[in-house]
Motif scaffolding. Structure first.
Motif, mmCIF file in Angstrom:
data_model
loop_
_atom_site.group_PDB
_atom_site.id
_atom_site.type_symbol
_atom_site.label_atom_id
_atom_site.label_comp_id
_atom_site.label_asym_id
_atom_site.label_seq_id
_atom_site.Cartn_x
_atom_site.Cartn_y
_atom_site.Cartn_z
ATOM 1 N N ASP A 92 0.819 -1.214 0.000
ATOM 2 C CA ASP A 92 0.000 0.000 0.000
ATOM 3 C C ASP A 92 0.854 1.265 0.000
ATOM 4 O OD1 ASP A 92 -2.347 -1.529 0.048
ATOM 5 O OD2 ASP A 92 -2.304 -1.645 2.244
ATOM 6 N N GLY A 93 1.923 1.272 -0.789
ATOM 7 C CA GLY A 93 2.785 2.442 -0.913
ATOM 8 C C GLY A 93 3.829 2.592 0.175
ATOM 9 N N THR A 94 3.842 1.676 1.150
ATOM 10 C CA THR A 94 4.825 1.723 2.223
ATOM 11 C C THR A 94 5.915 0.696 1.962
ATOM 12 O OG1 THR A 94 3.157 2.425 3.832
ATOM 13 C CG2 THR A 94 5.192 1.472 4.714
ATOM 14 N N PHE A 95 7.163 1.171 1.911
ATOM 15 C CA PHE A 95 8.300 0.294 1.674
ATOM 16 C C PHE A 95 8.771 -0.309 2.993
ATOM 17 C CE2 PHE A 95 9.251 1.136 -2.744
ATOM 18 C CZ PHE A 95 8.544 2.305 -2.974
ATOM 19 N N HIS A 96 9.223 -1.556 2.927
ATOM 20 C CA HIS A 96 9.719 -2.270 4.105
ATOM 21 C C HIS A 96 11.160 -2.696 3.851
ATOM 22 C CE1 HIS A 96 5.641 -2.746 5.850
ATOM 23 N NE2 HIS A 96 5.299 -2.639 4.580
ATOM 24 N N ILE A 129 23.201 -1.441 -0.455
ATOM 25 C CA ILE A 129 21.743 -1.379 -0.436
ATOM 26 C C ILE A 129 21.237 -2.241 -1.582
ATOM 27 C CG2 ILE A 129 19.701 0.101 -0.666
ATOM 28 C CD1 ILE A 129 21.537 2.445 0.315
ATOM 29 N N TYR A 130 20.333 -3.162 -1.244
ATOM 30 C CA TYR A 130 19.714 -4.018 -2.249
ATOM 31 C C TYR A 130 18.208 -3.800 -2.223
ATOM 32 C CZ TYR A 130 24.074 -6.722 -2.233
ATOM 33 O OH TYR A 130 25.381 -7.111 -2.324
ATOM 34 N N VAL A 131 17.577 -4.060 -3.364
ATOM 35 C CA VAL A 131 16.119 -4.017 -3.456
ATOM 36 C C VAL A 131 15.664 -5.316 -4.100
ATOM 37 C CG1 VAL A 131 14.144 -2.851 -4.517
ATOM 38 C CG2 VAL A 131 16.034 -1.501 -3.609
ATOM 39 N N ASP A 132 14.650 -5.934 -3.516
ATOM 40 C CA ASP A 132 14.039 -7.116 -4.119
ATOM 41 C C ASP A 132 13.541 -6.710 -5.502
ATOM 42 O OD1 ASP A 132 11.926 -8.961 -4.923
ATOM 43 O OD2 ASP A 132 12.035 -9.753 -2.883
ATOM 44 N N GLU A 133 13.850 -7.512 -6.507
ATOM 45 C CA GLU A 133 13.491 -7.166 -7.883
ATOM 46 C C GLU A 133 11.993 -6.931 -8.046
ATOM 47 O OE1 GLU A 133 15.042 -8.330 -12.191
ATOM 48 O OE2 GLU A 133 14.236 -10.042 -11.065
ATOM 49 N N ARG A 134 11.163 -7.621 -7.275
ATOM 50 C CA ARG A 134 9.714 -7.408 -7.376
ATOM 51 C C ARG A 134 9.330 -5.989 -6.996
ATOM 52 N NH1 ARG A 134 7.086 -11.968 -3.858
ATOM 53 N NH2 ARG A 134 8.555 -10.948 -2.480
ATOM 54 N N VAL A 135 10.054 -5.401 -6.021
ATOM 55 C CA VAL A 135 9.787 -4.014 -5.626
ATOM 56 C C VAL A 135 10.091 -3.086 -6.800
ATOM 57 C CG1 VAL A 135 10.460 -2.141 -4.072
ATOM 58 C CG2 VAL A 135 10.200 -4.472 -3.180
ATOM 59 N N LEU A 136 11.211 -3.324 -7.474
ATOM 60 C CA LEU A 136 11.551 -2.503 -8.642
ATOM 61 C C LEU A 136 10.543 -2.690 -9.758
ATOM 62 C CD1 LEU A 136 15.415 -2.855 -8.727
ATOM 63 C CD2 LEU A 136 14.109 -0.746 -8.450
ATOM 64 N N ASP A 137 10.070 -3.917 -9.951
ATOM 65 C CA ASP A 137 9.067 -4.168 -10.979
ATOM 66 C C ASP A 137 7.774 -3.425 -10.674
ATOM 67 O OD1 ASP A 137 10.859 -5.807 -12.303
ATOM 68 O OD2 ASP A 137 9.972 -7.675 -11.550
ATOM 69 N N GLU A 138 7.430 -3.303 -9.401
ATOM 70 C CA GLU A 138 6.189 -2.653 -9.003
ATOM 71 C C GLU A 138 6.306 -1.137 -8.916
ATOM 72 O OE1 GLU A 138 3.217 -2.479 -5.121
ATOM 73 O OE2 GLU A 138 4.399 -4.289 -5.463
ATOM 74 N N ALA A 139 7.419 -0.632 -8.348
ATOM 75 C CA ALA A 139 7.505 0.798 -8.046
ATOM 76 C C ALA A 139 8.660 1.518 -8.739
ATOM 77 C CB ALA A 139 7.625 0.983 -6.528
ATOM 78 N N GLY A 140 9.524 0.783 -9.418
ATOM 79 C CA GLY A 140 10.662 1.405 -10.084
ATOM 80 C C GLY A 140 10.264 2.040 -11.399
ATOM 81 N N VAL A 141 11.095 2.953 -11.876
ATOM 82 C CA VAL A 141 10.865 3.615 -13.152
ATOM 83 C C VAL A 141 12.164 3.658 -13.948
ATOM 84 C CG1 VAL A 141 8.912 5.021 -12.397
ATOM 85 C CG2 VAL A 141 11.227 5.867 -12.103
ATOM 86 N N GLU A 142 12.015 3.674 -15.276
ATOM 87 C CA GLU A 142 13.157 3.763 -16.183
ATOM 88 C C GLU A 142 12.919 4.918 -17.139
ATOM 89 O OE1 GLU A 142 14.886 0.027 -17.783
ATOM 90 O OE2 GLU A 142 13.097 -0.886 -16.908
ATOM 91 N N PRO A 143 13.989 5.645 -17.501
ATOM 92 C CA PRO A 143 13.834 6.719 -18.483
ATOM 93 C C PRO A 143 13.544 6.142 -19.864
ATOM 94 C CG PRO A 143 16.126 6.523 -17.803
ATOM 95 C CD PRO A 143 15.334 5.542 -16.986
ATOM 96 N N ASP A 144 13.139 7.029 -20.780
ATOM 97 C CA ASP A 144 12.858 6.616 -22.157
ATOM 98 C C ASP A 144 14.074 5.955 -22.773
ATOM 99 O OD1 ASP A 144 10.364 7.766 -21.957
ATOM 100 O OD2 ASP A 144 11.001 9.652 -22.869
ATOM 101 N N HIS A 145 13.825 5.004 -23.662
ATOM 102 C CA HIS A 145 14.903 4.363 -24.398
ATOM 103 C C HIS A 145 15.318 5.268 -25.538
ATOM 104 C CE1 HIS A 145 12.990 0.877 -22.410
ATOM 105 N NE2 HIS A 145 14.263 0.558 -22.226
ATOM 106 N N GLU A 146 16.574 5.227 -25.918
ATOM 107 C CA GLU A 146 17.089 6.081 -26.973
ATOM 108 C C GLU A 146 16.635 5.645 -28.363
ATOM 109 O OE1 GLU A 146 21.303 6.566 -26.608
ATOM 110 O OE2 GLU A 146 21.150 6.923 -24.457
ATOM 111 N N ASP A 147 16.032 4.470 -28.485
ATOM 112 C CA ASP A 147 15.654 3.969 -29.799
ATOM 113 C C ASP A 147 14.335 4.560 -30.307
ATOM 114 O OD1 ASP A 147 14.546 0.678 -28.599
ATOM 115 O OD2 ASP A 147 13.855 2.692 -28.163
ATOM 116 N N GLY A 148 13.836 5.601 -29.643
ATOM 117 C CA GLY A 148 12.666 6.300 -30.139
ATOM 118 C C GLY A 148 11.338 5.704 -29.730
#
Length: 183
Positions: A92-96, A129-148
Motif C-alpha cells: 500500500d505504498g509503504t516500503f519495508h 543497499i539491495y532491493v528485491d526485484e519485485r519491488v523494482l518491478d512494481e515501483a521502479g521507473v526507467e527513463p525513455d529508451h534512446e531507440d525512439g
C-alpha cells in the motif's frame, strides 16, 4: 521476496542517487538508482531522515550524534557491523526494509527497519543497499529508451514529478535540481 527457479531471491544492488524535496508539497523523497542500469526507485521519506541521509551524502557531520549515528556507534561497540540493507517489499505504498547485522560471534541478525532509517544507516556504514526485484518491478521507473520508443505513461508522470522537485542544500536552503547536483 522474489524467488528465482533455484529458490533464491533476486536482489538488485542500488545506490542513493539523491534526496530531494517536492516544491509544492515540501515532502521529501530519496531516489535509489540501480547500480548497473538506468532504473530508479523513488521512496517518500520524512524530513529528519532526508536530512540525515543528505548530510552524510554531502560529507557533513552533525555537531552531536544523530539517532542513526548513535545506532552505528552502538553496533560498532558490540564488535558487530551492518553488512547490508534490503528493501524487501512494498505494501500500500509503504516500503519495508531489513538490516543485516554481522554479530561479534560470526552470526547474522536480521532486523526489521523503516526503509528511510535503513538507508540512513547504510550511508553511514558504507553498507550495500539491495532491493528485491519485485519491488523494482512494481515501483521502479526507467527513463525513455534512446531507440525512439514512445514514452510510457508511468515514466512521463515520474519525469513530471522529478522536474517538480527541489534539492536540499546546506542550511536548509532549496535550489532547483540539476543533473550534477545530488544530495
Amino acid at each position: 521476496m522474489a524467488e528465482q527457479p533455484s529458490g533464491r531471491v533476486r536482489l538488485v544492488e542500488m545506490i542513493v542517487e539523491s534526496v530531494r524535496v517536492h516544491m509544492l508539497s515540501s515532502q521529501h523523497v530519496v531516489i535509489l538508482k540501480e547500480s548497473d542500469r538506468e532504473r530508479y526507485l523513488p521512496i517518500w521519506i520524512g524530513p529528519a531522515e532526508a536530512n540525515a541521509i543528505a548530510m552524510r551524502l554531502q560529507g557533513l557531520n552533525a555537531e552531536r550524534p544523530l539517532t542513526h549515528d548513535l545506532l552505528v556507534s552502538i553496533v560498532a561497540s558490540l564488535n558487530s557491523n551492518i553488512s547490508r540493507v534490503v528493501v524487501t517489499h512494498v505494501t500500500d505504498g509503504t516500503f519495508h526494509a531489513r538490516l543485516y547485522l554481522e554479530t561479534a560471534d560470526g552470526g547474522e541478525a536480521e532486523i526489521d527497519s523503516r526503509t528511510s532509517d535503513a538507508i540512513a544507516v547504510a550511508v553511514r556504514t558504507g553498507s550495500t543497499i539491495y532491493v528485491d526485484e519485485r519491488v523494482l518491478d512494481e515501483a521502479g521507473v526507467e527513463p525513455d529508451h534512446e531507440d525512439g520508443e514512445a514514452p510510457d505513461e508511468k515514466l512521463a508522470v515520474f519525469r513530471e514529478f522529478v522536474n517538480s522537485l527541489d534539492v536540499d542544500l546546506e542550511g536548509g536552503e532549496k535550489g532547483p535540481p540539476s543533473e550534477e547536483q545530488g544530495a
